[in-house]
Motif scaffolding. Structure first.
Motif, mmCIF file in Angstrom:
data_model
loop_
_atom_site.group_PDB
_atom_site.id
_atom_site.type_symbol
_atom_site.label_atom_id
_atom_site.label_comp_id
_atom_site.label_asym_id
_atom_site.label_seq_id
_atom_site.Cartn_x
_atom_site.Cartn_y
_atom_site.Cartn_z
ATOM 1 N N VAL A 45 -4.100 182.531 94.605
ATOM 2 C CA VAL A 45 -3.233 182.234 93.456
ATOM 3 C C VAL A 45 -3.796 182.849 92.178
ATOM 4 O O VAL A 45 -3.056 183.390 91.343
ATOM 5 N N GLU A 46 -5.111 182.785 92.016
ATOM 6 C CA GLU A 46 -5.729 183.356 90.814
ATOM 7 C C GLU A 46 -5.536 184.866 90.722
ATOM 8 O O GLU A 46 -5.533 185.435 89.630
ATOM 9 N N ARG A 47 -5.352 185.534 91.853
ATOM 10 C CA ARG A 47 -5.191 186.994 91.860
ATOM 11 C C ARG A 47 -3.726 187.434 91.842
ATOM 12 O O ARG A 47 -3.440 188.639 91.869
ATOM 13 N N MET A 48 -2.794 186.513 91.867
ATOM 14 C CA MET A 48 -1.377 186.876 91.974
ATOM 15 C C MET A 48 -0.947 187.764 90.804
ATOM 16 O O MET A 48 -1.384 187.594 89.668
ATOM 17 N N ARG A 49 -0.067 188.717 91.096
ATOM 18 C CA ARG A 49 0.461 189.624 90.077
ATOM 19 C C ARG A 49 1.368 188.883 89.115
ATOM 20 O O ARG A 49 1.996 187.879 89.464
ATOM 21 N N ASP A 50 1.459 189.382 87.878
ATOM 22 C CA ASP A 50 2.398 188.820 86.910
ATOM 23 C C ASP A 50 3.815 188.936 87.466
ATOM 24 O O ASP A 50 4.241 190.002 87.909
ATOM 25 N N GLY A 51 4.529 187.831 87.432
ATOM 26 C CA GLY A 51 5.894 187.817 87.939
ATOM 27 C C GLY A 51 6.002 187.472 89.406
ATOM 28 O O GLY A 51 7.104 187.219 89.903
ATOM 29 N N GLN A 52 4.870 187.455 90.138
ATOM 30 C CA GLN A 52 4.902 187.085 91.558
ATOM 31 C C GLN A 52 5.018 185.571 91.669
ATOM 32 O O GLN A 52 4.202 184.830 91.101
ATOM 33 N N ASP A 53 6.014 185.086 92.404
ATOM 34 C CA ASP A 53 6.251 183.642 92.449
ATOM 35 C C ASP A 53 5.967 183.012 93.799
ATOM 36 O O ASP A 53 6.254 181.829 94.005
ATOM 37 N N ALA A 54 5.429 183.775 94.753
ATOM 38 C CA ALA A 54 5.198 183.231 96.093
ATOM 39 C C ALA A 54 3.874 183.733 96.650
ATOM 40 O O ALA A 54 3.349 184.775 96.240
ATOM 41 N N ILE A 55 3.333 182.940 97.587
ATOM 42 C CA ILE A 55 2.140 183.345 98.347
ATOM 43 C C ILE A 55 2.650 183.970 99.641
ATOM 44 O O ILE A 55 3.279 183.293 100.456
ATOM 45 N N TYR A 56 2.389 185.252 99.833
ATOM 46 C CA TYR A 56 2.928 185.960 100.987
ATOM 47 C C TYR A 56 1.936 185.932 102.149
ATOM 48 O O TYR A 56 0.728 186.076 101.967
ATOM 49 N N TYR A 57 2.497 185.775 103.333
ATOM 50 C CA TYR A 57 1.674 185.772 104.533
ATOM 51 C C TYR A 57 2.441 186.433 105.672
ATOM 52 O O TYR A 57 3.669 186.591 105.622
ATOM 53 N N MET A 58 1.701 186.809 106.706
ATOM 54 C CA MET A 58 2.328 187.267 107.933
ATOM 55 C C MET A 58 1.491 186.801 109.108
ATOM 56 O O MET A 58 0.255 186.821 109.053
ATOM 57 N N THR A 59 2.152 186.347 110.156
ATOM 58 C CA THR A 59 1.466 185.908 111.365
ATOM 59 C C THR A 59 1.529 187.001 112.423
ATOM 60 O O THR A 59 2.456 187.814 112.432
ATOM 61 N N GLY A 60 0.544 186.998 113.303
ATOM 62 C CA GLY A 60 0.504 187.994 114.370
ATOM 63 C C GLY A 60 -0.683 187.771 115.268
ATOM 64 O O GLY A 60 -1.487 186.854 115.054
ATOM 65 N N GLU A 61 -0.811 188.611 116.299
ATOM 66 C CA GLU A 61 -1.877 188.440 117.286
ATOM 67 C C GLU A 61 -3.232 188.889 116.765
ATOM 68 O O GLU A 61 -4.264 188.403 117.204
#
Length: 641
Positions: free
Chosen positions: A432-448
Motif C-alpha cells: 500500500v505504501e508503494r501504490m501509484r498515485d491514483g491507484q485504488d486497488a491492490i492487484y494480485y494474480m494466482t497461479g501455479e
C-alpha cells in the motif's frame, strides 16, 4: 500357544538394515526413544484409569525402570503402563504400516548426503519424527525382546527379533502389567567406554541429558553393597531416581536453560532439531493456566495430510490428560507444539466436552493471540528467522484468513507475499505504501508458480505501466483473497478477473471508446460464434503484446477454485469465461479488417476459434479438442510455406 514367525515388510527390512549398520552418529538417542515410549504408556494408563473405573489397573506407583546386566550384556527398559495386547504388538511393533516409512528413508538419505557435504543437519531427529523410535534399539543391539501385557487383560505377549527380516510373536501366561523392552547388546568396544550401555554412569548421563523433564520417575537399581553376615551375597540395592521430574513450565524462567527447553521440545515434538521459537505464557485470575509453546524450524512431511495429528498436550494440575488436544489451538496453528497446564478442569474431561468448554475456548483465543503477536515480534526483530518460519508454515497460517475472522487482522499483519516489486516477499502494508498515485486497488494474480504468473498475458499492461502485482502461488490464496476482500480500505483485485484499469488514463479511455466502435461488429459476431465457450467478447485494457486472453467475470469463481471445490467433492457449475482481444495486435486487426471486407465470413470462424484456444493455452489451460487444434495449426503452417 507356540511362537509364530512373521516377515517384516520390505520398507521395514530396509529400515532395520539402516539401524543395524549404525547410520546414526549419536547412538545414545535409542534410550531417549525407549524412555519416551515408556512415558507415553504411563500417560495412557493414567488417563484410561480415570475414564474406566472397571479397568482394575494398579496406578499407585507408575514409573519407568532401567536395568542393566553387564555379564549378560543386556539393557532393559521397563514400565508398568498401559501395555499392549497380542494384536497391538503385531500391528504397532511387528510391522511399519504407514506411508511415512518411505518418506523417512528418503529424508534419511538426504540427511546423510548433507552430512557428507559438511552440513550439520543431523540424522538423529528423523528417528522420533517418523515414529520409528523403537527400531533405533537395533543400533546397539543384536536382538530385541518385548514382553508386554495390556492393563485389564490376563494374558501377555512376547515379541522378539534379530532384525534380520523376521520376528516371532507368542502369547505368554506370566507377564506383569506394562511393557519390558530388553536389548541384547552388541559386543563391547574396549576403546569406547563412553558408550557402554551396561554402565550406570552412561545411563545416568543419557537420562539426565534427554529425559530429565519426564514427569514419571525413571529408576535404576543401585550397585550392590557387600553384606555383613557370612554367606550374605549382599543387600538389595536401593533404586536410584535419575530424573528431576520438574515441569519446566512451572519453574521460574531464570531457572530454566535453553537446553532444557529444547530437550522438552524434542521429546514432545519428535524432532531432533531445536525449536525456532519458545513461547511462555501464564494466565492468572479466576481461571489459571500455564502454557509453554514451541514453533518448529521445519514443517513435518505430513502437515497438510488429513491424518496429521496435532494439538497441544493438556495437563490438569501436572497430570497429562490428553496428548493431542486439538481444541487448544485453531487448525491453522496445528504445527505449534507444547503443553498447557490448567488448574480447574476435570481430570476425566473428554474431547467432546472440551469442544464446548468455555475455559478451553478462552485458552484458545488467548494462545492464538499470543502466538500471532510472537510472530509479529519475530518479524520485526529478526526478519531472517521469520522468513524461515514463513517459508515452512506460511501456507498453513494463511488458512486462518478464511477460518478465523477474529484473527484475520493479526494474520494479515504478518502475512508476506511474493511480488513483482522484487525477489524478497512483501507485506500488504508495504504494498500500500508503494501504490501509484491514483491507484485504488491492490492487484494480485494466482497461479501455479511465479514464473507462470509473470509470463501470463494478464500481466502485460500492468507491467508496462509499472504497477506492482502480488504473485500468489499457494492453493489457499485462491480462497483467502476473496474472503478478505480488502486491506486498509483498498480492494484486493485479481488481474485475471473483470475490467482492469490500474491508474485512470483519460487518453487511453478515449482510444478504447474509438476502438470499441470500430470493432463492435466483429465482437458481436465472435460472441455469437463462440457462445458455447465464452459469455462475452470484448476489447482488452490489459494486453500489450499478446493477441488475446480469457478472464473470469468479477463475481465468478476462477478455474482453479472450481477445480479445488470439485476435488473436495462439491459440484459447482462451470462458469463461462470472457474473451478479451488486443486491438493493437496484427492478428486481431487483420481479423477485423477481413470481417469488414468479406460478405462470406465462414472462413473466419476457424481463426476466431484459434484465437480463443491460444488465449486458453496462454493461461495454462488446455483445448477442448487437442487433436483438432493440432491439425488446424498444422494446416495453417503448411499453407504459409
Amino acid at each position: 500357544m507356540p511362537a509364530e514367525t512373521f516377515e517384516f515388510q520390505v520398507e521395514a527390512r530396509q529400515l532395520l538394515q539402516l539401524m543395524i549398520h549404525s547410520v546414526y552418529s549419536n547412538k545414545d538417542v535409542f534410550l531417549r526413544e525407549l524412555v519416551s515410549n515408556a512415558s507415553d504408556a504411563l500417560d495412557k494408563l493414567r488417563l484410561e484409569a480415570l475414564r474406566d473405573d472397571s479397568l482394575g489397573a494398579d496406578t499407585s506407583d507408575l514409573h519407568i525402570e532401567i536395568e542393566t546386566d553387564p555379564e549378560a550384556r543386556t539393557l532393559t527398559v521397563r514400565d508398568n503402563g498401559i501395555g499392549m495386547s497380542y494384536d497391538e504388538v503385531g500391528r504397532l511393533i511387528g510391522t511399519i504400516a504407514n506411508s511415512g516409512t518411505a518418506e523417512f528413508l528418503r529424508e534419511l538419505r538426504e540427511a546423510k548426503e548433507k552430512e557428507a557435504g559438511g552440513e550439520t543437519d543431523g540424522t538423529e531427529g528423523l528417528i522420533g519424527q517418523f515414529g520409528v523410535g523403537f527400531y533405533s534399539g537395533f543400533m546397539v543391539a543384536d536382538e530385541m525382546t518385548v514382553v508386554t501385557r495390556r492393563a485389564g487383560e490376563s494374558q501377555g505377549t512376547r515379541w522378539s527379533s534379530r532384525g534380520e527380516g523376521t520376528y516371532s510373536l507368542e502369547k505368554v501366561d506370566e507377564a506383569p502389567q506394562g511393557t519390558a523392552v530388553t536389548l541384547h547388546l552388541k559386543p563391547a568396544d574396549p576403546e569406547d567406554q563412553l558408550h557402554d550401555y551396561t554402565s550406570p554412569y552412561t545411563i545416568r548421563e543419557i537420562v539426565k541429558r534427554y529425559s530429565d523433564f519426564i514427569t514419571w520417575p525413571i529408576r535404576m537399581a543401585g550397585e550392590k553393597t557387600p553384606g555383613d553376615g557370612e554367606g550374605d551375597d549382599g543387600a538389595e540395592p536401593a533404586p536410584e531416581t535419575l530424573n528431576s521430574m520438574k515441569a519446566l513450565w512451572a519453574r521460574p524462567r531464570d531457572e530454566v536453560s535453553e537446553d532444557e527447553y529444547h530437550e522438552l521440545y524434542k521429546h514432545i515434538g519428535h524432532d531432533w532439531r531445536p525449536p525456532l521459537e519458545t513461547i511462555r505464557f501464564q494466565a492468572e485470575g479466576t481461571f489459571e493456566y500455564q502454557a509453554l509453546l514451541f514453533l518448529p524450524e521445519h514443517a513435518p512431511h505430513d502437515l497438510f495430510t488429513r491424518g496429521y495429528r496435532h494439538g497441544l498436550q493438556l495437563y490438569v494440575k501436572r497430570v497429562l490428560i490428553m496428548d493431542d488436544c486439538e481444541a487448544l489451538l485453531p487448525s491453522f496453528l496445528r504445527f505449534v507444539k507444547g503443553v498447557v497446564d490448567a488448574q480447574d478442569l476435570s481430570l476425566n474431561v473428554s474431547r467432546e466436552i472440551l469442544q464446548q468448554d468455555r475455559h478451553i475456548r478462552m485458552i484458545q483465543r488467548r494462545l492464538t493471540k499470543k502466538v500471532l503477536s510472537s510472530l509479529k515480534d519475530m518479524k520485526n526483530r529478526e526478519p531472517e528467522r521469520f522468513a524461515t518460519f514463513w517459508r515452512e508454515f506460511g501456507t498453513a497460517v494463511k488458512e486462518g484468513l478464511v477460518t478465523d475472522p477474529d484473527s484475520r487482522d493479526a494474520i494479515l499483519a504478518v502475512t508476506t507475499l511474493a511480488s513483482t516489486h522484487g525477489e524478497e516477499p512483501t507485506t500488504l502494508h508495504e504494498y500500500v505504501e508503494r501504490m501509484r498515485d491514483g491507484q485504488d486497488a491492490i492487484y494480485y494474480m494466482t497461479g501455479e508458480s511465479r514464473q507462470s504468473i509473470e509470463s501470463s498475458p494478464h500481466m502485460e499492461a500492468l507491467r508496462a505501466r509499472d504497477i506492482e502485482v502480488l504473485l500468489l502461488t499457494d492453493p489457499v490464496d485462491e480462497v483467502w483473497v476473496d474472503t478478505v476482500g480488502e486491506f486498509e480500505g483498498r480492494k484486493l483485485r485479481s488481474v485475471a478477473k473483470g475490467e482492469v484499469e490500474a491508474v485512470p488514463d483519460e487518453k487511453g479511455e478515449e482510444e478504447r471508446e474509438k476502438q470499441g466502435e470500430e470493432y463492435a461488429d466483429l465482437l458481436g459476431w465472435m460472441k455469437e460464434r463462440l457462445s458455447e465457450e465464452v459469455k462475452d467478447v470484448r476489447l482488452s485494457s490489459r494486453l500489450t503484446t499478446s493477441p488475446a486472453c480469457v478472464v473470469s467475470d468479477t463475481d465468478d469463481l476462477s478455474p482453479a477454485l472450481e477445480n479445488m471445490y470439485r476435488a473436495m467433492g462439491q459440484e459447482v457449475p462451470k462458469a463461462k469465461r470472457i474473451l478479451e482481444l488486443n486491438a493493437g495486435h496484427p492478428l486481431v486487426s487483420a481479423l477485423n479488417r477481413a470481417y469488414g471486407e468479406r460478405e462470406d465470413r465462414s472462413g473466419l470462424v476457424e481463426t476466431a476459434e484459434l484465437l480463443h484456444t491460444l488465449a486458453v493455452l496462454a493461461e495454462g489451460g488446455r483445448p477442448e479438442e487437442p487433436g483438432r487444434f493440432v491439425r488446424t495449426v498444422a494446416d495453417r503452417l503448411a499453407a504459409t510455406l
